[in-house]
Design an enzyme around this catalytic site. Sequence first.
Site, PDB file in Angstrom:
ATOM      1  N   HIS A 176       0.673  -1.165  -0.112  1.00  0.00           N
ATOM      2  CA  HIS A 176       0.087   0.026  -0.085  1.00  0.00           C
ATOM      3  C   HIS A 176       0.922   1.219   0.048  1.00  0.00           C
ATOM      4  O   HIS A 176       0.762   2.354  -0.686  1.00  0.00           O
ATOM      5  CB  HIS A 176      -0.850   0.042   1.293  1.00  0.00           C
ATOM      6  CG  HIS A 176      -1.968  -1.035   1.474  1.00  0.00           C
ATOM      7  ND1 HIS A 176      -1.926  -1.783   2.732  1.00  0.00           N
ATOM      8  CD2 HIS A 176      -2.882  -1.477   0.572  1.00  0.00           C
ATOM      9  CE1 HIS A 176      -3.072  -2.573   2.352  1.00  0.00           C
ATOM     10  NE2 HIS A 176      -3.491  -2.595   1.220  1.00  0.00           N
TER      11      HIS A 176
ATOM     12  N   LYS B 181     -18.113  -6.634   7.871  1.00  0.00           N
ATOM     13  CA  LYS B 181     -17.077  -7.436   8.062  1.00  0.00           C
ATOM     14  C   LYS B 181     -15.958  -6.996   9.017  1.00  0.00           C
ATOM     15  O   LYS B 181     -15.476  -5.899   9.027  1.00  0.00           O
ATOM     16  CB  LYS B 181     -16.290  -7.258   6.594  1.00  0.00           C
ATOM     17  CG  LYS B 181     -15.048  -8.080   6.267  1.00  0.00           C
ATOM     18  CD  LYS B 181     -14.756  -8.154   4.830  1.00  0.00           C
ATOM     19  CE  LYS B 181     -13.270  -7.907   4.762  1.00  0.00           C
ATOM     20  NZ  LYS B 181     -12.886  -7.417   3.356  1.00  0.00           N
TER      21      LYS B 181
ATOM     22  N   ARG C  56      -1.776  -6.076  -8.399  1.00  0.00           N
ATOM     23  CA  ARG C  56      -0.499  -7.069  -8.099  1.00  0.00           C
ATOM     24  C   ARG C  56      -0.335  -8.059  -9.339  1.00  0.00           C
ATOM     25  O   ARG C  56       0.746  -8.302  -9.741  1.00  0.00           O
ATOM     26  CB  ARG C  56      -0.660  -7.595  -6.714  1.00  0.00           C
ATOM     27  CG  ARG C  56      -0.490  -6.574  -5.715  1.00  0.00           C
ATOM     28  CD  ARG C  56      -1.072  -7.142  -4.478  1.00  0.00           C
ATOM     29  NE  ARG C  56      -2.672  -7.614  -4.616  1.00  0.00           N
ATOM     30  CZ  ARG C  56      -2.960  -8.171  -3.626  1.00  0.00           C
ATOM     31  NH1 ARG C  56      -2.804  -8.266  -2.025  1.00  0.00           N
ATOM     32  NH2 ARG C  56      -4.358  -8.458  -3.618  1.00  0.00           N
TER      33      ARG C  56
ATOM     34  N   SER D  78      -2.735  -7.727   3.001  1.00  0.00           N
ATOM     35  CA  SER D  78      -3.035  -7.689   4.507  1.00  0.00           C
ATOM     36  C   SER D  78      -3.206  -8.983   5.340  1.00  0.00           C
ATOM     37  O   SER D  78      -2.704  -9.255   6.500  1.00  0.00           O
ATOM     38  CB  SER D  78      -4.195  -6.665   4.902  1.00  0.00           C
ATOM     39  OG  SER D  78      -3.843  -5.504   4.527  1.00  0.00           O
TER      40      SER D  78
HETATM   41  O1  PNS Z   1      -8.627  -3.175   0.238  1.00  0.00           O
HETATM   42  P1  PNS Z   1     -10.183  -3.666  -0.522  1.00  0.00           P
HETATM   43  O2  PNS Z   1     -10.912  -4.536   0.479  1.00  0.00           O
HETATM   44  O3  PNS Z   1      -9.684  -4.530  -1.730  1.00  0.00           O
HETATM   45  O4  PNS Z   1     -10.767  -2.300  -0.880  1.00  0.00           O
HETATM   46  C1  PNS Z   1     -12.268  -2.614  -1.469  1.00  0.00           C
HETATM   47  C2  PNS Z   1     -12.750  -1.284  -1.396  1.00  0.00           C
HETATM   48  C3  PNS Z   1     -13.113  -0.671   0.032  1.00  0.00           C
HETATM   49  C4  PNS Z   1     -12.296  -0.328  -2.241  1.00  0.00           C
HETATM   50  C5  PNS Z   1     -14.345  -1.536  -2.162  1.00  0.00           C
HETATM   51  O5  PNS Z   1     -14.963  -2.640  -1.499  1.00  0.00           O
HETATM   52  C6  PNS Z   1     -15.186  -0.338  -2.151  1.00  0.00           C
HETATM   53  O6  PNS Z   1     -15.064   0.621  -2.708  1.00  0.00           O
HETATM   54  N1  PNS Z   1     -16.248  -0.204  -1.177  1.00  0.00           N
HETATM   55  C7  PNS Z   1     -17.142   0.897  -0.774  1.00  0.00           C
HETATM   56  C8  PNS Z   1     -18.543   0.413  -1.183  1.00  0.00           C
HETATM   57  C9  PNS Z   1     -18.596   0.491  -2.738  1.00  0.00           C
HETATM   58  O7  PNS Z   1     -18.527   1.732  -3.406  1.00  0.00           O
HETATM   59  N2  PNS Z   1     -19.170  -0.601  -3.520  1.00  0.00           N
HETATM   60  C10 PNS Z   1     -19.396  -0.528  -4.792  1.00  0.00           C
HETATM   61  C11 PNS Z   1     -17.903  -0.354  -5.556  1.00  0.00           C
HETATM   62  S1  PNS Z   1     -18.018  -1.610  -6.850  1.00  0.00           S
END
Ligand code: PNS
Length: 158
Positions: free
Chosen positions: A17, A41, A90, A128
């Site tokens: 990150h 979660k 990645r 993570s």
């Molecule tokens: O680190 P991660 O868990 O891969 O991040 C995922 C994240 C938090 C960026 C994604 O789940 C997100 O944008 N969540 C907010 C809810 C949202 O907007 N969902 C629709 C987008 S597809």
Amino acid sequence: MNIAIYPGSFDPVHNGHLDVIERASKICDKVIVAVAVNRSKSGLFTMEERVDLIEKATEGISGIEVKSFEGLLVNFFQKENADAVIRGIRAVSDFEYEFQMALMNRSLDEELETIFMMPSQENIYLSSRIVKEVAHLNGNIDNFVPPVVKAALQEKIG
Ligand code: PNS
């Protein structure tokens, strides 16, 4: 001034990150690291702890702000008047999920542009989840997280 949002769970932030944050800070005036609140979660670290760890880990990088957001990323993007969303990618395995998310976000707001950045090779395998697993099993995580996160993991996990 161009503003990018780098969203994620960051439970906790790791060197992959930080690598992306550093790269993004070179091409954007401001990078908002946005910790997503996911009520369904539960993670190892609380929202406040995640934000605090990112703030400490990014102290030396200019133009970084750390915030949390709840609900849709697209709403946060609009509220912050941002120009782009940054996501780290990645491997090919990340692609399908990232592609789906980027296209969904764009269909919710045509202005939302997603920029994918690759971390350097030594950080490419980090996640993570895997860092927490190694920490749980008393493995050496020196190369994967900054010292402040290592200390926090040790305190949490024991
Ligand atoms: O680190 P991660 O868990 O891969 O991040 C995922 C994240 C938090 C960026 C994604 O789940 C997100 O944008 N969540 C907010 C809810 C949202 O907007 N969902 C629709 C987008 S597809």
